[in-house]
Design an enzyme around this catalytic site. Sequence first.
Site, PDB file in Angstrom:
ATOM      1  N   ARG A  24       0.892  -1.168   0.000  1.00 34.80           N
ATOM      2  CA  ARG A  24       0.000   0.000   0.000  1.00 34.80           C
ATOM      3  C   ARG A  24       0.924   1.209   0.000  1.00 34.80           C
ATOM      4  NH1 ARG A  24      -5.549   1.460   3.123  1.00 34.80           N
ATOM      5  NH2 ARG A  24      -6.264  -0.088   1.653  1.00 34.80           N
ATOM      6  N   HIS A  51      -6.939   1.151  -7.195  1.00 32.81           N
ATOM      7  CA  HIS A  51      -7.248   0.408  -5.963  1.00 32.81           C
ATOM      8  C   HIS A  51      -7.886  -0.933  -6.359  1.00 32.81           C
ATOM      9  CE1 HIS A  51      -7.655  -0.304  -1.831  1.00 32.81           C
ATOM     10  NE2 HIS A  51      -8.622   0.511  -1.506  1.00 32.81           N
ATOM     11  N   GLN A  54      -9.647  -3.549  -3.789  1.00 35.28           N
ATOM     12  CA  GLN A  54     -10.974  -3.117  -3.340  1.00 35.28           C
ATOM     13  C   GLN A  54     -12.019  -3.476  -4.392  1.00 35.28           C
ATOM     14  OE1 GLN A  54     -12.069  -1.384  -0.430  1.00 35.28           O
ATOM     15  NE2 GLN A  54     -14.065  -1.894  -1.306  1.00 35.28           N
ATOM     16  N   ASP A 152     -16.964   7.718  -2.741  1.00 34.86           N
ATOM     17  CA  ASP A 152     -15.742   7.631  -1.928  1.00 34.86           C
ATOM     18  C   ASP A 152     -15.487   9.028  -1.369  1.00 34.86           C
ATOM     19  OD1 ASP A 152     -13.314   6.805  -0.825  1.00 34.86           O
ATOM     20  OD2 ASP A 152     -12.214   6.870  -2.723  1.00 34.86           O
ATOM     21  N   CYS A 192     -15.980   2.338  -0.309  1.00 31.12           N
ATOM     22  CA  CYS A 192     -14.821   1.509   0.046  1.00 31.12           C
ATOM     23  C   CYS A 192     -14.423   1.672   1.513  1.00 31.12           C
ATOM     24  CB  CYS A 192     -13.650   1.812  -0.876  1.00 31.12           C
ATOM     25  SG  CYS A 192     -13.131   3.525  -0.824  1.00 31.12           S
ATOM     26  N   ARG A 220     -13.416  -8.115   1.145  1.00 29.97           N
ATOM     27  CA  ARG A 220     -11.979  -7.852   0.972  1.00 29.97           C
ATOM     28  C   ARG A 220     -11.197  -9.093   1.386  1.00 29.97           C
ATOM     29  NH1 ARG A 220      -9.914  -2.674   0.697  1.00 29.97           N
ATOM     30  NH2 ARG A 220      -8.037  -3.758   0.113  1.00 29.97           N
TER      31      ARG A 220
HETATM   32  N1  NVA Z   1      -9.616   7.281  -2.415  1.00 27.47           N
HETATM   33  C1  NVA Z   1      -9.171   6.983  -1.073  1.00 27.47           C
HETATM   34  C2  NVA Z   1      -9.245   5.501  -0.847  1.00 27.47           C
HETATM   35  C3  NVA Z   1      -8.962   5.071   0.557  1.00 27.47           C
HETATM   36  C4  NVA Z   1      -9.134   3.593   0.787  1.00 27.47           C
HETATM   37  C5  NVA Z   1      -7.749   7.484  -0.903  1.00 27.47           C
HETATM   38  O1  NVA Z   1      -6.931   7.295  -1.793  1.00 27.47           O
HETATM   39  O2  NVA Z   1      -7.454   8.101   0.124  1.00 27.47           O
END
Ligand code: NVA
Length: 233
Positions: A24, A51, A54, A152, A192, A220
Amino acid sequence: MGKRESIPDIARNLGRWTDAIVARVFDHNSLVGLAEYSGVPVINALSDVEHPCQILADLYTIIQKKGGLNGVRLAWMGDGNNVLHSILLAAGLSGMRVCAACPKGYEPKQEIVAKARELAGEPSGADTAKSSIQIVTDPEYAMDQADVVYTDVWTSMGWEDEREQRLKDFHPYQVNAKLMSLAKSDAIFMHCLPAHRGEEVTDEVLESAQSVVFDEAENRLHAQKAVMACLIN
Ligand code: NVA
């Protein structure tokens, strides 16, 4: 990464110790570097561009709730961010129809939209509908006939300095009961997580019977185990 030790060196260390790397990161290029130098599978657990883990869990959730992906209409509300990028690419591969409503200036990356459309142009199987990818500014237009409504956070990692401006620009895209009522009556709501309640989604929608956010969260686990099972011999 890349400060105390260079990415190629970290990659070659980890490659000697592990069967796979789940990373990550912020900068997508860090993943590219790990993949190039480690010699083991590298799984994107979140980057500033995509992502995918997810979205694999989300596709599984949609299959559970809607019986399949082909022809499913997904309305995206808000930022053209990493999560939307992965949804667009998944749509191109799976026959889903995505209509994303994003404020002007917050659209997804053009190269990702082009790639998703290229994938969508190819039938994804003998009996599949062609997927479609639409990027619009009008949230009400995008909600029409939606089977799935997805949003999101308005401020993803790396954009924190813009938070105040974003709160203003994204306000019309909040998924509240009124906007949700424009989708199909059996539409599901997805996020998410973590959610900023009262910003991109109201408590009322997040806690409603239409919300499947904790099914997504559970999935997940299953989807990520499946990815590892596919990649590790
Ligand atoms: N779009 C969000 C996803 C977090 C799981 C970010 O990048 O912060």
